[in-house]
Design a protein around this motif. Structure first.
Motif, PDB file in Angstrom:
ATOM      1  N   GLY A   1     -83.472  36.598   3.801  1.00  0.00           N
ATOM      2  CA  GLY A   1     -82.382  36.610   4.046  1.00  0.00           C
ATOM      3  C   GLY A   1     -81.704  35.221   4.166  1.00  0.00           C
ATOM      4  N   LYS A   2     -80.335  35.195   4.087  1.00  0.00           N
ATOM      5  CA  LYS A   2     -79.584  33.861   4.028  1.00  0.00           C
ATOM      6  C   LYS A   2     -78.685  33.846   5.313  1.00  0.00           C
TER       7      LYS A   2
ATOM      8  N   GLY B   1     -73.817  35.958   6.288  1.00  0.00           N
ATOM      9  CA  GLY B   1     -75.179  35.879   5.643  1.00  0.00           C
ATOM     10  C   GLY B   1     -75.288  37.018   4.815  1.00  0.00           C
ATOM     11  N   ASN B   2     -76.560  37.000   4.265  1.00  0.00           N
ATOM     12  CA  ASN B   2     -77.155  38.166   3.250  1.00  0.00           C
ATOM     13  C   ASN B   2     -78.412  38.581   3.770  1.00  0.00           C
TER      14      ASN B   2
ATOM     15  N   GLU C   1     -77.399  25.563   7.990  1.00  0.00           N
ATOM     16  CA  GLU C   1     -77.790  26.453   6.755  1.00  0.00           C
ATOM     17  C   GLU C   1     -79.273  26.845   6.975  1.00  0.00           C
ATOM     18  N   GLY C   2     -79.249  28.183   6.760  1.00  0.00           N
ATOM     19  CA  GLY C   2     -80.468  28.976   6.910  1.00  0.00           C
ATOM     20  C   GLY C   2     -81.143  29.826   6.207  1.00  0.00           C
TER      21      GLY C   2
ATOM     22  N   TYR D   1     -83.113  27.016  10.377  1.00  0.00           N
ATOM     23  CA  TYR D   1     -81.964  26.389   9.998  1.00  0.00           C
ATOM     24  C   TYR D   1     -82.013  24.790   9.883  1.00  0.00           C
ATOM     25  N   LYS D   2     -81.511  24.360   8.477  1.00  0.00           N
ATOM     26  CA  LYS D   2     -81.327  23.051   8.441  1.00  0.00           C
ATOM     27  C   LYS D   2     -79.865  22.512   9.188  1.00  0.00           C
ATOM     28  N   CYS D   3     -79.974  21.905   9.921  1.00  0.00           N
ATOM     29  CA  CYS D   3     -78.841  21.287  10.758  1.00  0.00           C
ATOM     30  C   CYS D   3     -78.081  20.206  10.135  1.00  0.00           C
TER      31      CYS D   3
END
Length: 119
Positions: free
Chosen positions: A104-105, A14-15, A90-91, A81-83
């Motif tokens: 944040g990612k 993540g970031n 992916e969140g 999060y997109k599952c």
């Protein structure tokens, strides 16, 4: 996909929610509680633990989280999060003390214990 499909352990990259876009790695552990909601525990860079509870609908997982930081202060936020599949999430996330100009990612990849014997 159902909420039960998400239970397990994930590797994360993540970031942070800042202009430097600092990166981190860790693990995310997802379990179900007695109300059929997600319990989450993150271990970030092998040092920081974060905890959360969330819900799942239409392949979207939303978790409210908190952790204890500097000077025993509690930080709170939310991650969405997109599952994409039961193995890939992916969140993006934001915490109340973070820079409001950034999100944040975080991407999560299921860790499997399958070990293939090579002869």
């Amino acid at each position: 996909m159902t909420i039960k499909d998400l239970v397990g352990k994930f590797s994360i990259i993540g970031n942070n929610q800042d202009e430097n876009n600092d990166s981190y790695k860790g693990e995310l552990h997802l379990t179900l509680n007695e109300n059929n909601r997600i319990n989450a525990k993150w271990i970030i860079n092998n040092t920081q633990e974060q905890f959360g509870e969330g819900f799942f609908k239409n392949n979207i997982l939303v978790i409210n989280f908190k952790y204890y930081g500097y000077e025993d202060k509690t930080y709170k936020g939310v991650v969405v999060y997109k599952c994409l599949t039961k193995d890939i999430l992916e969140g993006f996330w934001s915490e109340e003390e973070g820079n409001p100009l950034y999100l944040g990612k975080e991407n999560c990849f299921r860790i499997t214990n399958d070990k293939t014997n090579v002869c």
